[in-house]
Write an enzyme that holds these catalytic residues in place. Sequence first.
Site, PDB file in Angstrom:
ATOM      1  N   ARG A 188      40.274  37.077  34.116  1.00 19.76           N
ATOM      2  CA  ARG A 188      40.295  38.322  35.392  1.00 19.76           C
ATOM      3  C   ARG A 188      39.109  37.832  35.587  1.00 19.76           C
ATOM      4  NH1 ARG A 188      39.166  40.839  38.376  1.00 19.76           N
ATOM      5  NH2 ARG A 188      39.702  43.257  38.571  1.00 19.76           N
ATOM      6  N   PHE A 222      53.682  35.603  35.685  1.00 19.58           N
ATOM      7  CA  PHE A 222      54.063  36.731  36.840  1.00 19.58           C
ATOM      8  C   PHE A 222      54.423  36.295  37.809  1.00 19.58           C
ATOM      9  CE2 PHE A 222      50.595  38.918  35.046  1.00 19.58           C
ATOM     10  CZ  PHE A 222      50.276  38.447  36.146  1.00 19.58           C
ATOM     11  N   LYS A 274      53.789  45.983  32.745  1.00 15.79           N
ATOM     12  CA  LYS A 274      52.638  46.181  32.824  1.00 15.79           C
ATOM     13  C   LYS A 274      52.081  45.271  31.762  1.00 15.79           C
ATOM     14  CE  LYS A 274      48.213  47.827  34.671  1.00 15.79           C
ATOM     15  NZ  LYS A 274      47.746  46.787  33.819  1.00 15.79           N
TER      16      LYS A 274
HETATM   17  P1  ATP Z   1      42.445  44.698  38.242  1.00 15.45           P
HETATM   18  O1  ATP Z   1      43.543  45.901  39.369  1.00 15.45           O
HETATM   19  O2  ATP Z   1      41.256  44.785  38.751  1.00 15.45           O
HETATM   20  O3  ATP Z   1      43.134  43.864  37.796  1.00 15.45           O
HETATM   21  P2  ATP Z   1      42.168  46.629  36.047  1.00 15.45           P
HETATM   22  O4  ATP Z   1      42.094  45.875  35.007  1.00 15.45           O
HETATM   23  O5  ATP Z   1      41.832  47.809  35.553  1.00 15.45           O
HETATM   24  O6  ATP Z   1      42.516  45.293  37.258  1.00 15.45           O
HETATM   25  P3  ATP Z   1      45.224  47.243  35.649  1.00 15.45           P
HETATM   26  O7  ATP Z   1      45.165  48.722  35.881  1.00 15.45           O
HETATM   27  O8  ATP Z   1      44.999  46.705  34.076  1.00 15.45           O
HETATM   28  O9  ATP Z   1      43.644  46.783  36.356  1.00 15.45           O
HETATM   29  O10 ATP Z   1      46.189  46.714  36.461  1.00 15.45           O
HETATM   30  C1  ATP Z   1      45.762  45.116  36.888  1.00 15.45           C
HETATM   31  C2  ATP Z   1      46.500  44.157  35.729  1.00 15.45           C
HETATM   32  O11 ATP Z   1      47.449  44.069  35.163  1.00 15.45           O
HETATM   33  C3  ATP Z   1      46.404  42.908  36.374  1.00 15.45           C
HETATM   34  O12 ATP Z   1      44.995  42.282  36.286  1.00 15.45           O
HETATM   35  C4  ATP Z   1      46.445  41.885  34.997  1.00 15.45           C
HETATM   36  O13 ATP Z   1      46.165  41.919  34.107  1.00 15.45           O
HETATM   37  C5  ATP Z   1      47.760  42.978  34.406  1.00 15.45           C
HETATM   38  N1  ATP Z   1      49.150  42.397  34.927  1.00 15.45           N
HETATM   39  C6  ATP Z   1      50.179  43.313  33.763  1.00 15.45           C
HETATM   40  N2  ATP Z   1      50.950  42.712  33.259  1.00 15.45           N
HETATM   41  C7  ATP Z   1      51.321  42.113  35.008  1.00 15.45           C
HETATM   42  C8  ATP Z   1      52.262  41.457  35.458  1.00 15.45           C
HETATM   43  N3  ATP Z   1      53.331  41.799  35.517  1.00 15.45           N
HETATM   44  N4  ATP Z   1      51.661  41.997  37.717  1.00 15.45           N
HETATM   45  C9  ATP Z   1      50.948  41.666  37.827  1.00 15.45           C
HETATM   46  N5  ATP Z   1      49.441  41.920  36.784  1.00 15.45           N
HETATM   47  C10 ATP Z   1      49.875  42.472  35.173  1.00 15.45           C
END
Ligand code: ATP
Length: 595
Positions: free
Chosen positions: A280, A350, A260
Amino acid sequence: MDIRFAEVVKVLENVEATTQRTVMARLLAGLLRKTPPQVVDKVVYFLLGDLRPPWEGLELGVGEKLAIRAIARAYGVPASRVEDAYRRVGDLGEAARRAASEARKKGATGILSFVQAEARHLTMGRVYEVLYRVATASGEGAQDLKVSLLSSLFADASPEEAKYIARFVVGKMRIGIADMTLLDALSDAFNVDREALEKAYHVYPDIGRIARSIAESGEEGLKGISVTPGVPVQPMLAQRLSTASEILGKLDRKAWCEYKYDGERAQIHKVGDRVKVFSRRLEDITGAYPDVVSYVRDSLAADTAIVEGEIVAYDPSTGDFLPFQELMHRKRKHNVEEAMREYPVKLILFDMLYLDGRTLTDLPLLDRKAMLASVLNENDNVRHADWGIFVDEEKLDVFFYEALSEGCEGVICKSLAGGSVYEMGARGWLWIKYKRDYRSEMGDTVDLVVVGGFHGRGKRAGLYGAFLLAAYDPSTDSFYTVCKVGSGFTDEDLVRMYQMLEPLRIDHRHPRVVSKMEPHVWFVPELVIEVVGAEITLSPLHTCCMGSVKPGVGLAIRFPRFTGRYRTDKRPEQATTVGELLDMYARQKRVKAAE
Ligand code: ATP
């Protein structure tokens, strides 16, 4: 067929006066019902403070100075007068209303002036058309053209109309009508299934277009809406869990897991040589990433494609990834070339949603991955996310720690089931994020919306010393308070918060905010910030999940602290939901019981 602009303004005034969301939705539905289909899209855009869906990136290009000049010219007063009034009341709309009203009083009276005023009454179509011409004026003399177009619009407007035109022009409507609010109103006004509307909105997030389709052809009108290269879809979101065993339990004991990456999510559309990057929150951010545009041109062997990934900053001397904040520095720079050199990025892909005429969102994950692999030429700048398939908890954990040591935030585990489609706009269990926040017991940070402010004292006098924060409930399209936060802010943050919140200040609780606490100042729910706390507790003071765990008490975050992250990449409706907080509370209880 048109609608008088005065009717739109009347509804806006009523919406602004109410503190009840149901009243707000009813007022909007009433307006939409009586709007002729030909202009319903224009009314919708205006209510949202836009001329086109935000992802088209059409901007009015009128700053406060220019707006003040137009108002002054329209009402024959010096610009300094308008500016003074603006500084005093802090709302350019109100300053314009006063200037218009004084000009009326001074102007001719009697039957003739009344007849003249009636004759030039504004319609929504006319207001929209002038504003559209303002937005598209370019080249030499554009500034002057913008001022004269606007001043003629102001000259024809009543004081109340002038107020909303001025606010629209400077992008500060202070109304807080969001896409979801309008979907509710549209469903009510045209008797169309709310879910069908939302589905269409996930595929084609243009409320104006959706409104027009259903105003003309009812629910049938939604049939023609499909994934379209050039138009961003609502991104698929992930649920969260905090142990490998829970994750494997949820995903049929076998998961596709990926690092991630801690960057900016990017949905990239390629149509021939044209490449667009959407954020986003579906804003067109292509301008900030010319390097990403050329990476995509060089590495994707496809004519038309939609791919998704993360743009990550890295240190060229070590090759190590850098955190999200570094990217934000880059985006704040005006000189894009310089920013590109100073903060280089890589693109980690991804997913793939569309390829050469074919929509892939209904295919299972592995098929989409295969399609992506078939056209992606990996190189130093672009590659697929690091991945692995795991059936074993311990091995998944090793992968997780590996991700952390590579500067990632954790891993995202994805379902490999036959039904693992790309769910637009949904936060389902097909993707599960697994992060560990070592700083707190809460296990994860939350993104909350600032709905109120408390005046600061001592060193913080003149600024806000603390903020009332709320989580979002999609089922009611409202925000429920969950904590008051005053720590974690640097002096610089407090100044920045004050500046960001100033245009959102309103004089009563916003109708989409549900609160028992009374802050000194209320805000339109718009600004999202990241917060972390010690734990989630029960509290009678906050309205989040009120009565869900025990009667009369809601959920609160204990010892909340701002992490320094402004989530300007999120719309308020993308903040942490009340349901997620309830899940986090339940999980925390389970962990405690296990200990
Ligand atoms: P949300 O879950 O609402 O997108 P957030 O930014 O609070 O928002 P995160 O905890 O950051 O949530 O987790 C989701 C985000 O992780 C995705 O929106 C994406 O930007 C990021 N991300 C990074 N690597 C990946 C991956 N390999 N697959 C999917 N998402 C990824």
